[in-house]
Design a protein around this motif. Structure first.
Motif, mmCIF file in Angstrom:
data_model
loop_
_atom_site.group_PDB
_atom_site.id
_atom_site.type_symbol
_atom_site.label_atom_id
_atom_site.label_comp_id
_atom_site.label_asym_id
_atom_site.label_seq_id
_atom_site.Cartn_x
_atom_site.Cartn_y
_atom_site.Cartn_z
ATOM 1 N N ARG A 1 0.872 -1.174 0.000
ATOM 2 C CA ARG A 1 0.000 0.000 0.000
ATOM 3 C C ARG A 1 0.901 1.214 0.000
ATOM 4 N NH1 ARG A 1 -2.323 0.852 4.601
ATOM 5 N NH2 ARG A 1 -3.965 2.219 3.848
ATOM 6 N N ILE A 2 0.617 2.155 -0.880
ATOM 7 C CA ILE A 2 1.480 3.325 -1.034
ATOM 8 C C ILE A 2 0.647 4.587 -1.194
ATOM 9 C CG2 ILE A 2 3.383 2.020 -2.092
ATOM 10 C CD1 ILE A 2 2.358 3.114 -4.832
ATOM 11 N N ALA A 3 1.283 5.713 -0.890
ATOM 12 C CA ALA A 3 0.733 7.015 -1.253
ATOM 13 C C ALA A 3 1.557 7.541 -2.416
ATOM 14 C CB ALA A 3 0.806 7.971 -0.061
ATOM 15 N N TRP A 4 0.876 7.935 -3.474
ATOM 16 C CA TRP A 4 1.564 8.393 -4.693
ATOM 17 C C TRP A 4 0.637 9.305 -5.472
ATOM 18 C CZ3 TRP A 4 1.361 6.501 -10.117
ATOM 19 C CH2 TRP A 4 2.428 6.990 -10.905
ATOM 20 N N VAL B 1 7.420 6.945 -4.028
ATOM 21 C CA VAL B 1 6.216 6.660 -3.246
ATOM 22 C C VAL B 1 6.484 6.819 -1.757
ATOM 23 C CG1 VAL B 1 5.565 4.999 -5.030
ATOM 24 C CG2 VAL B 1 6.590 4.164 -2.900
ATOM 25 N N ALA C 1 -2.840 10.182 -3.828
ATOM 26 C CA ALA C 1 -3.842 9.161 -3.522
ATOM 27 C C ALA C 1 -3.179 7.943 -2.899
ATOM 28 C CB ALA C 1 -4.608 8.768 -4.782
ATOM 29 N N ILE C 2 -3.988 7.118 -2.263
ATOM 30 C CA ILE C 2 -3.511 5.863 -1.688
ATOM 31 C C ILE C 2 -3.856 4.729 -2.643
ATOM 32 C CG2 ILE C 2 -3.808 4.223 0.214
ATOM 33 C CD1 ILE C 2 -4.283 6.614 2.050
ATOM 34 N N HIS C 3 -2.879 3.863 -2.893
ATOM 35 C CA HIS C 3 -3.041 2.795 -3.873
ATOM 36 C C HIS C 3 -2.603 1.458 -3.280
ATOM 37 C CE1 HIS C 3 -3.261 5.877 -7.094
ATOM 38 N NE2 HIS C 3 -2.284 6.470 -6.432
ATOM 39 N N ARG C 4 -3.214 0.396 -3.763
ATOM 40 C CA ARG C 4 -2.675 -0.946 -3.590
ATOM 41 C C ARG C 4 -1.811 -1.244 -4.802
ATOM 42 N NH1 ARG C 4 -5.226 -3.507 0.572
ATOM 43 N NH2 ARG C 4 -7.222 -2.608 1.227
ATOM 44 N N GLU D 1 -4.516 -2.862 5.587
ATOM 45 C CA GLU D 1 -5.284 -2.060 6.534
ATOM 46 C C GLU D 1 -5.531 -2.948 7.756
ATOM 47 O OE1 GLU D 1 -8.334 0.673 4.822
ATOM 48 O OE2 GLU D 1 -7.953 -0.518 2.998
ATOM 49 N N TRP E 1 5.634 4.717 1.509
ATOM 50 C CA TRP E 1 5.185 3.378 1.874
ATOM 51 C C TRP E 1 4.249 3.449 3.074
ATOM 52 C CZ3 TRP E 1 6.818 -0.900 -0.937
ATOM 53 C CH2 TRP E 1 7.916 -0.698 -1.805
ATOM 54 N N LEU E 2 3.148 2.745 2.999
ATOM 55 C CA LEU E 2 2.198 2.632 4.096
ATOM 56 C C LEU E 2 2.229 1.192 4.626
ATOM 57 C CD1 LEU E 2 -0.793 4.482 2.388
ATOM 58 C CD2 LEU E 2 0.927 5.460 3.915
#
Length: 253
Positions: A5-8, A36, A11-14, A43, A38-39
């Motif tokens: 899961r990333i923020a790029w 990116v 937006a947040i993406h899988r 979840e 990293w998250l």
């Protein structure tokens, strides 16, 4: 397969992590790892954490190994992704890393049989469950400030599918501080193995997809200081990188 899961780009993406150090998004776009944020790779629902689940770690803390799992819960704000910062508060005397295999539940259930446990697992990731020993009231009752501080538990970088880790109970673990190895161990040395933990927890709580079990850390703890780059690595799973910062570095943004 490695799931992230990333923020790029706002937006947040899988994403799927590819061998060329890029991440393939669900819509087909490709993001370079260098661009990116990293998250945590999933979840996280309920986060269970094991204390003293390696006999050698219990011994180095001068405690008897537990006869039943020593489990506590962690709040959602404790988790932060790969390449993030973790604060060492001013004035603390002892802040230790803890390299841990994290088990991600993929299919929920209650009263799960030990022999069926792996069918309920989605995959595995790496956690570094920092502990500030100054705040510990009792080795068997970790209080909130030890294990539930904001950003105190990096997790990631990704989740590896269960079937891509043939034997999670035979994985090497290691921690490096600024490139120097300070901790080594094996998941084979857990007191309570993964199937036991899944069965045990599901006896009194319904497990749900996204729940995570942090399975404990082996011996080999050392101090971390502001500026330290800490790498917690597990064979077949990944290498999680994190930087320890002081109050100024943490609150600078």
């Amino acid at each position: 397969m490695k799931h992230a899961r990333i923020a790029w780009q706002g937006a947040i993406h899988r994403a799927i992590v590819q061998d060329d150090h890029t991440l393939r998004l669900a819509d087909g776009r490709v993001a370079p790892e260098s661009e990116v944020i990293w998250l945590p790779p999933v979840e996280i629902g309920v986060a269970f954490a094991l204390g003293l689940n390696y006999a050698d770690h219990a011994a180095e803390l001068a405690f008897k190994a537990p006869e039943a799992p020593l489990v506590f819960l962690k709040g959602p704000n404790t988790f932060v992704g790969h390449c993030a910062r973790t604060r060492r508060p001013q004035g603390v005397a002892s802040m230790h890393y803890e390299c841990e295999l994290a088990v991600v539940i993929g299919r929920g259930g209650k009263h799960i049989r030990r022999e069926d446990a792996y069918d309920h697992i989605a995959g595995y990731t790496v956690a570094n469950d920092y502990a500030i020993r100054d705040y510990l009231e009792n080795w068997y009752r970790p209080n909130l400030r030890v294990k539930n501080r904001d950003n105190c538990t990096p997790i990631g970088p990704w989740m590896v599918d269960r079937d891509d880790v043939p034997d999670p109970m035979a994985l090497g673990l290691r921690t490096r501080i600024n490139g120097q190895i300070v901790q080594q161990g094996s998941t084979a040395d857990m007191i309570f193995d993964i199937p036991y933990l899944v069965a045990y927890l599901s006896e009194f709580m319904t497990l749900s997809p996204g729940d995570v079990i942090l399975t404990g850390t082996p011996e080999g703890l050392a101090e971390t200081r502001p500026g330290d780059v800490v790498e917690t690595e597990i064979d077949s799973v990944g290498c999680l990188v994190n930087t320890v910062v002081d109050d100024a570095g943490y609150f600078s943004d």
